[in-house]
Design a protein around this motif. Structure first.
Motif, mmCIF file in Angstrom:
data_model
loop_
_atom_site.group_PDB
_atom_site.id
_atom_site.type_symbol
_atom_site.label_atom_id
_atom_site.label_comp_id
_atom_site.label_asym_id
_atom_site.label_seq_id
_atom_site.Cartn_x
_atom_site.Cartn_y
_atom_site.Cartn_z
ATOM 1 N N GLU A 74 -9.930 11.461 -11.573
ATOM 2 C CA GLU A 74 -9.966 12.148 -12.865
ATOM 3 C C GLU A 74 -9.287 11.348 -13.973
ATOM 4 O O GLU A 74 -9.447 11.653 -15.159
ATOM 5 C CB GLU A 74 -9.325 13.533 -12.763
ATOM 6 C CG GLU A 74 -7.835 13.530 -12.423
ATOM 7 C CD GLU A 74 -7.567 13.576 -10.931
ATOM 8 O OE1 GLU A 74 -6.530 14.125 -10.530
ATOM 9 O OE2 GLU A 74 -8.412 13.063 -10.155
ATOM 10 N N TRP A 75 -8.539 10.302 -13.606
ATOM 11 C CA TRP A 75 -7.896 9.451 -14.605
ATOM 12 C C TRP A 75 -8.693 8.185 -14.914
ATOM 13 O O TRP A 75 -8.337 7.442 -15.832
ATOM 14 C CB TRP A 75 -6.491 9.041 -14.129
ATOM 15 C CG TRP A 75 -5.480 10.136 -14.211
ATOM 16 C CD1 TRP A 75 -5.682 11.432 -14.593
ATOM 17 C CD2 TRP A 75 -4.077 10.014 -13.926
ATOM 18 N NE1 TRP A 75 -4.506 12.142 -14.546
ATOM 19 C CE2 TRP A 75 -3.499 11.301 -14.141
ATOM 20 C CE3 TRP A 75 -3.262 8.981 -13.503
ATOM 21 C CZ2 TRP A 75 -2.142 11.549 -13.957
ATOM 22 C CZ3 TRP A 75 -1.905 9.224 -13.317
ATOM 23 C CH2 TRP A 75 -1.357 10.498 -13.539
ATOM 24 N N ILE A 76 -9.749 7.917 -14.167
ATOM 25 C CA ILE A 76 -10.509 6.682 -14.377
ATOM 26 C C ILE A 76 -11.123 6.605 -15.777
ATOM 27 O O ILE A 76 -10.986 5.581 -16.456
ATOM 28 C CB ILE A 76 -11.577 6.500 -13.286
ATOM 29 C CG1 ILE A 76 -10.906 6.161 -11.951
ATOM 30 C CG2 ILE A 76 -12.567 5.393 -13.667
ATOM 31 C CD1 ILE A 76 -11.871 6.028 -10.780
ATOM 32 N N PRO A 77 -11.820 7.654 -16.269
ATOM 33 C CA PRO A 77 -12.385 7.540 -17.621
ATOM 34 C C PRO A 77 -11.338 7.228 -18.686
ATOM 35 O O PRO A 77 -11.553 6.357 -19.544
ATOM 36 C CB PRO A 77 -13.024 8.921 -17.847
ATOM 37 C CG PRO A 77 -13.356 9.410 -16.479
ATOM 38 C CD PRO A 77 -12.219 8.919 -15.618
ATOM 39 N N GLY A 78 -10.209 7.928 -18.648
ATOM 40 C CA GLY A 78 -9.166 7.674 -19.633
ATOM 41 C C GLY A 78 -8.596 6.277 -19.525
ATOM 42 O O GLY A 78 -8.348 5.616 -20.536
ATOM 43 N N THR A 79 -8.390 5.807 -18.301
ATOM 44 C CA THR A 79 -7.855 4.461 -18.085
ATOM 45 C C THR A 79 -8.798 3.399 -18.645
ATOM 46 O O THR A 79 -8.363 2.436 -19.285
ATOM 47 C CB THR A 79 -7.634 4.210 -16.583
ATOM 48 O OG1 THR A 79 -6.756 5.219 -16.066
ATOM 49 C CG2 THR A 79 -7.029 2.843 -16.326
ATOM 50 N N LEU A 80 -10.091 3.583 -18.428
ATOM 51 C CA LEU A 80 -11.079 2.632 -18.931
ATOM 52 C C LEU A 80 -11.106 2.619 -20.455
ATOM 53 O O LEU A 80 -11.165 1.550 -21.077
ATOM 54 C CB LEU A 80 -12.462 2.976 -18.386
ATOM 55 C CG LEU A 80 -12.663 2.790 -16.881
ATOM 56 C CD1 LEU A 80 -13.992 3.389 -16.444
ATOM 57 C CD2 LEU A 80 -12.615 1.317 -16.514
ATOM 58 N N ASN A 81 -11.086 3.790 -21.068
ATOM 59 C CA ASN A 81 -11.147 3.857 -22.530
ATOM 60 C C ASN A 81 -9.891 3.294 -23.177
ATOM 61 O O ASN A 81 -9.964 2.573 -24.176
ATOM 62 C CB ASN A 81 -11.379 5.305 -22.975
ATOM 63 C CG ASN A 81 -12.832 5.729 -22.873
ATOM 64 O OD1 ASN A 81 -13.597 5.600 -23.818
ATOM 65 N ND2 ASN A 81 -13.227 6.208 -21.713
ATOM 66 N N VAL A 82 -8.718 3.610 -22.616
ATOM 67 C CA VAL A 82 -7.468 3.089 -23.179
ATOM 68 C C VAL A 82 -7.367 1.580 -22.958
ATOM 69 O O VAL A 82 -7.079 0.812 -23.883
ATOM 70 C CB VAL A 82 -6.255 3.805 -22.552
ATOM 71 C CG1 VAL A 82 -4.951 3.138 -22.993
ATOM 72 C CG2 VAL A 82 -6.243 5.279 -22.943
ATOM 73 N N GLY A 83 -7.627 1.128 -21.723
ATOM 74 C CA GLY A 83 -7.433 -0.277 -21.390
ATOM 75 C C GLY A 83 -8.444 -1.227 -21.992
ATOM 76 O O GLY A 83 -8.161 -2.418 -22.170
ATOM 77 N N SER A 84 -9.632 -0.720 -22.338
ATOM 78 C CA SER A 84 -10.690 -1.603 -22.854
ATOM 79 C C SER A 84 -10.686 -1.716 -24.374
ATOM 80 O O SER A 84 -11.414 -2.543 -24.923
ATOM 81 C CB SER A 84 -12.061 -1.086 -22.395
ATOM 82 O OG SER A 84 -12.169 -1.072 -20.992
ATOM 83 N N SER A 85 -9.895 -0.922 -25.056
ATOM 84 C CA SER A 85 -9.980 -0.854 -26.516
ATOM 85 C C SER A 85 -9.729 -2.192 -27.199
ATOM 86 O O SER A 85 -10.508 -2.621 -28.056
ATOM 87 C CB SER A 85 -8.997 0.197 -27.043
ATOM 88 O OG SER A 85 -9.386 1.494 -26.660
ATOM 89 N N VAL A 86 -8.657 -2.875 -26.847
ATOM 90 C CA VAL A 86 -8.322 -4.132 -27.524
ATOM 91 C C VAL A 86 -9.278 -5.258 -27.131
ATOM 92 O O VAL A 86 -9.789 -5.968 -28.016
ATOM 93 C CB VAL A 86 -6.853 -4.523 -27.253
ATOM 94 C CG1 VAL A 86 -6.551 -5.902 -27.843
ATOM 95 C CG2 VAL A 86 -5.914 -3.475 -27.861
ATOM 96 N N PRO A 87 -9.584 -5.494 -25.840
ATOM 97 C CA PRO A 87 -10.541 -6.548 -25.505
ATOM 98 C C PRO A 87 -11.914 -6.350 -26.149
ATOM 99 O O PRO A 87 -12.525 -7.316 -26.632
ATOM 100 C CB PRO A 87 -10.639 -6.473 -23.975
ATOM 101 C CG PRO A 87 -9.343 -5.900 -23.541
ATOM 102 C CD PRO A 87 -8.978 -4.917 -24.616
ATOM 103 N N VAL A 88 -12.397 -5.116 -26.190
ATOM 104 C CA VAL A 88 -13.718 -4.862 -26.773
ATOM 105 C C VAL A 88 -13.702 -5.109 -28.284
ATOM 106 O O VAL A 88 -14.706 -5.553 -28.856
ATOM 107 C CB VAL A 88 -14.184 -3.426 -26.449
ATOM 108 C CG1 VAL A 88 -15.410 -3.053 -27.267
ATOM 109 C CG2 VAL A 88 -14.516 -3.321 -24.963
ATOM 110 N N ALA A 89 -12.588 -4.842 -28.943
ATOM 111 C CA ALA A 89 -12.489 -5.147 -30.372
ATOM 112 C C ALA A 89 -12.633 -6.646 -30.613
ATOM 113 O O ALA A 89 -13.283 -7.080 -31.577
ATOM 114 C CB ALA A 89 -11.157 -4.643 -30.923
#
Length: 259
Positions: A74-89
């Motif tokens: 249940e924490w995977i979606p949040g972890t992906l969204n938080v952790g990917s924000s800076v690299p994707v920018a």
């Protein structure tokens, strides 16, 4: 304007993430963000390298988290969204600056896609464990079907257009909203976006700034939403962020030179 905002967004996100962490700790919650592990950094590097190729990092990262039992389902979606924000920018900045795309198409589809990501996160961050698991399962199967169709060459490879007009622009914008909303389930929007935009006649290269620009604005908004509810693994998220930055920078130069 898109480029400048793309540089400002990860800075604002980083400050907001830190402020939310402090507020959660002050409220008596354990600190979510801790020093990342070596496997977390490695996953961030590899997954974001291939993310820059347009494959998306969500599905392979989810698989790695499950295999290594690093993050609760249940924490995977949040972890992906938080952790990917800076690299994707960083991805978005590299591609918007280097690849030709119609400014009206970019200026409309990117903010609408970001809105989709925010609304999707508002819904998913409130879902219980079982519903998150079912949603991820359905989206993963759909992503696998899209990938198979592409690799088997059952669908066209794309046209030469660098933008959309008229009804096609409206349809593409609404679809981009939908794809970005599904980002919140922990399933990336790149594969369906690349396929559908290509089917609508866009050059696959020109689809990259739109896909990554939408994610660059949408993920920080979604990540803040997940951080506020404390439904993410901070150690894994920090590993994705710190490992993903060099992976993105390396891959961007590779992708821009590919035919």
């Amino acid at each position: 304007l898109v480029l400048v905002a793309g540089l400002v967004m990860p800075v604002l996100f980083t400050f907001a993430w830190r402020r939310i962490e402090r507020a959660n700790v002050a409220a008596g919650l354990p600190p979510a963000t801790q020093p990342p592990t070596g496997d977390g950094l490695a996953i961030g590097f590899v997954a974001n390298f291939f993310d820059t190729l347009g494959i998306g990092n969500y599905a392979p990262t989810t698989a790695a988290f499950r295999f290594l039992k690093m993050v609760k389902d249940e924490w995977i979606p949040g972890t992906l969204n938080v952790g990917s924000s800076v690299p994707v920018a960083l991805e978005a900045f590299a591609f918007i600056a280097a690849i030709a795309v119609d400014p009206i198409t970019l200026g409309l589809m990117v903010p609408v896609g970001a809105l989709g990501g925010y609304i999707g996160a508002a819904v998913v961050s409130r879902l219980p464990r079982r519903q998150v698991q079912l949603g991820m399962a359905v989206a993963l199967v759909a992503g696998a079907i899209f990938m198979t169709m592409t690799n088997m060459q059952w669908i066209p490879g794309g046209g030469e257009a660098i933008g959309f007009t008229g009804g096609t622009l409206v349809a593409a914008t609404l679809l981009n909203f939908t794809f970005c909303a599904f980002n919140a389930l922990g399933i990336g929007s790149y594969a369906p976006s690349l396929i559908v935009f290509s089917l609508l006649g866009m050059s696959p290269r020109s689809a990259f700034p739109i896909m990554m620009g939408s994610a660059a604005y949408g993920l920080p908004l979604a990540g803040i939403k997940f951080a506020k509810t404390n439904k993410y693994d901070g150690k894994a998220a920090l590993g994705l962020a710190l490992g993903g930055i060099p992976g993105v920078l390396l891959a961007a130069y590779v992708v821009k030179s590919l035919p």
